[in-house]
Design a protein around this motif. Structure first.
Motif, PDB file in Angstrom:
ATOM      1  N   LYS A 464       0.819  -1.215   0.000  1.00  9.35           N
ATOM      2  CA  LYS A 464       0.000   0.000   0.000  1.00  9.35           C
ATOM      3  C   LYS A 464       0.854   1.268   0.000  1.00  9.35           C
ATOM      4  N   ALA A 505      -1.960   2.555  -8.202  1.00  5.17           N
ATOM      5  CA  ALA A 505      -2.346   1.152  -7.981  1.00  5.17           C
ATOM      6  C   ALA A 505      -1.219   0.422  -7.276  1.00  5.17           C
ATOM      7  N   ASN A 506      -1.591  -0.479  -6.389  1.00  4.51           N
ATOM      8  CA  ASN A 506      -0.582  -1.175  -5.582  1.00  4.51           C
ATOM      9  C   ASN A 506       0.281  -2.132  -6.390  1.00  4.51           C
ATOM     10  N   THR A 507      -0.039  -2.284  -7.657  1.00  4.38           N
ATOM     11  CA  THR A 507       0.795  -3.095  -8.542  1.00  4.38           C
ATOM     12  C   THR A 507       1.784  -2.242  -9.331  1.00  4.38           C
ATOM     13  N   THR A 508       1.715  -0.919  -9.144  1.00  3.21           N
ATOM     14  CA  THR A 508       2.586  -0.007  -9.879  1.00  3.21           C
ATOM     15  C   THR A 508       4.046  -0.192  -9.465  1.00  3.21           C
TER      16      THR A 508
END
Length: 585
Positions: A464, A505-508
């Protein structure tokens, strides 16, 4: 004659293979899955399991029918009832083989015994019937079925551990007719209650922590009174805790007609800060009619010679006691620069390939034990988000992380693109690699953004951004400025990283937020003595510093209100702000 002999050998081999079955299986246990076990049964007692392997398979999902765990059974022999118990360290009686907590997945999955070795089943190996001895396909009240595994193993029934809606307190048990039932676990005993009944021997100690100089009473108890004197030895040594740390007898006798003996150990009170230690109570050899109900019982021995530092914790900070150890002239090249030139000048210092040392992830544990040491007790580390101390001994290594601490990447590993970028075996301060601003893998073990943290809370933070993550309920924000300055450091130290506004986004990969909030935190939670001491110590390893600790308002000249203006060290101030944001001095 040769044909008869060959046929006899084939028959013997077939009988040996066919006589092993999965007798009991418990994958879902109360709370943290630290009492999982599998019980293997042989048709004849005292049967060697050398040459066999236990394999666990996924029953659904992207890894369907593929193995995820394999355990060699070499060296294990079934008991007089034909049973061999394999399980977590809290399983009672003590398993013949201890496995990590949560080693078994909840269903729908499969477990199988093969003739072979664990090396035959690396993770991702497809389920097969080749050399298969026995298999069980199970579930834990799941909505889906492991139909493919059933077909592969030639089974018709998937056994539900939650058949009675009690999956955490019941296990799957094989009946004598080859069918299964689900009831209260019976590890180490026959499922129907027949056979030889062992007399269980237990260790009990009042309290899990004791201080040097105290006495410790260790009680040994059998389930039933002994019919002849039971004499055995036990040991206490573990790691650095050895015979110099205690006095007392290590021999026990439980007298005929009784079931208890108490031994008193005196802990040596020396004047040396050796750090907290673990005393491990381990029962030696006992007669064959007895079984250990528990063993390797850990008692924490607290060293009363710990060191108290003159500065405070982040929760009760002090200021001005610890000063920067930056060499004279370390930041001279920043004077008068602004904008991109200022940022580049900072990077030229902290990513200088001719000066900066890159260490590995194993070394981080060593670094954190000093850098994040609790100022009130040198045998503890200070946990950042949860704002509490924890013993240095309680680092999370395997299994459940509850009550443990681990290494929290402030700039998350997957967001930084350096997951497992360095080795996990420490090699010390004198072994290092050169690095530069493009060496993103060095971020995996850059101590300036790695902190000691409570294991479960580290998991809660995950990937996060700050702002989305605000710490555990009730925390006082003593870490806000610390993480801000760590993120600022990472965004300058590595070309692949940046800090941005908002909540990506937490995948960035390569971006972390929230810049505006972090700039605010940089002011409302100013650098304190704990953070400066940390910066000084990391400098001794990495030969670079976090400049945003030495000069917090540098951040404003790069991203904040003073962006574009020329920076001079004479403009730097070190006000002490309250955590509400009001200036106190």
């Amino acid at each position: 004659m040769k044909k008869l002999l060959f046929a006899f050998l084939i028959l013997c081999s077939s009988l040996a293979h066919a006589q092993l079955v999965i007798n009991e299986f418990d994958s879902d246990t109360p709370s943290t899955n630290d009492k999982q076990f599998v019980e293997i049964k042989s048709a004849t007692p005292n049967f060697s399991l050398t040459g066999y392997v236990l394999v666990l398979f996924n029953g659904t999902g992207s890894q369907i029918d593929l193995s995820y765990y394999a355990l060699d059974l070499d060296g294990i022999t079934t008991d007089v009832n034909g049973l061999a118990l394999i399980g977590n360290s809290l399983v009672s009686p003590v398993p013949a083989e201890i496995i990590a907590d949560s080693a078994f997945q909840n269903g729908p999955d499969g477990a199988a015994i093969y003739l072979g070795n664990a090396t035959d089943f690396p993770a991702g190996t497809a389920a097969t019937t080749t050399n298969l001895i026995d298999a069980l396909v199970y579930e834990t009240g799941d909505a889906t079925a492991a139909t493919s595994l059933l077909t592969t193993f030639g089974l018709t029934a998937q056994i539900d551990e939650n058949l009675n809606n009690l999956q955490t307190t019941q296990s799957i048990q094989r009946k004598n007719d080859g069918t299964y039932e689900v009831k209260a676990p019976t590890p180490g005993a026959t499922n129907d209650g027949t056979g030889f009944i062992y007399n269980g021997l237990s260790i009990n100690v009042a309290g899990t922590e004791h201080i040097e100089g105290q006495t410790v009473d260790i009680t040994f108890t059998t389930q039933t009174n002994v019919t002849a004197p039971l004499t055995f030895n036990y040991s206490l040594s573990s790691g650095s805790f050895n015979t110099s740390d205690y006095t007392g007898s290590l021999s026990v006798t439980i007298a005929t007609g009784t079931n208890t003996a108490v031994k008193t150990i005196t802990l040596v009170d020396d004047t040396v800060d050796e750090g907290d230690e673990n005393m491990k109570i381990n029962i030696g050899t006992i007669p064959s009619q007895y079984v250990r109900m528990n063993d390797n019982v850990i008692v924490r021995i607290l060293d009363n010679d710990y060191v108290v530092s003159p500065w405070g914790t982040p929760l009760n900070p002090t200021y001005g006691i610890v000063t920067s150890t930056a060499p004279a002239g370390y930041y001279d090249s920043l004077e008068g620069k602004s904008g991109a030139q200022l940022k580049q000048a900072i990077q030229d210092i902290i990513a200088n390939p001719t000066a900066v040392h890159a260490h590995n992830y194993g070394d981080i544990e060593t670094i954190l034990k000093k850098a994040d040491q609790n100022p009130l007790n040198s045998n503890q580390v200070w946990l950042m988000y949860t704002e509490i101390p924890r013993s240095k001994l309680d680092i999370h290594e395997t299994g459940i992380n509850t009550g443990k601490w681990n290494r929290e990447h402030i700039y998350p590993q997957s967001r930084g693109g350096y997951t497992d970028g360095t080795a996990s075996i420490p090699d010390g301060i004198n072994v290092w690699a050169t690095t530069n601003a493009d060496d993103i893998l060095a971020g995996h073990a850059d101590a300036h953004h790695i902190r000691a943290e409570d294991g479960p809370e580290n998991s809660s933070r995950g990937n996060k951004d700050y702002g989305e993550y605000l710490g555990p309920t009730g925390n006082q924000g003593s870490w806000h400025g610390d993480v801000a300055r760590a993120v600022f450091y990472m965004a300058v130290r590595y070309n692949a990283l940046s800090v941005v506004n908002g909540n990506p986004a937490n995948t960035t990969v390569g971006q972390l937020g929230d810049l505006a909030l972090l700039l605010q935190w940089n002011q409302t939670d100013p650098k304190d003595d704990f953070e400066m001491n940390r910066n000084n110590f990391i400098y001794t390893w990495q030969v670079n510093r976090n400049p945003f600790i030495d000069y917090p308002n540098l951040a404003d000249y790069i991203w904040g209100a003073n962006a574009g203006q020329a920076w001079f060290s004479s403009l730097s101030t070190n006000p002490v702000y309250g955590r509400s944001g009001s200036c106190l001095s």
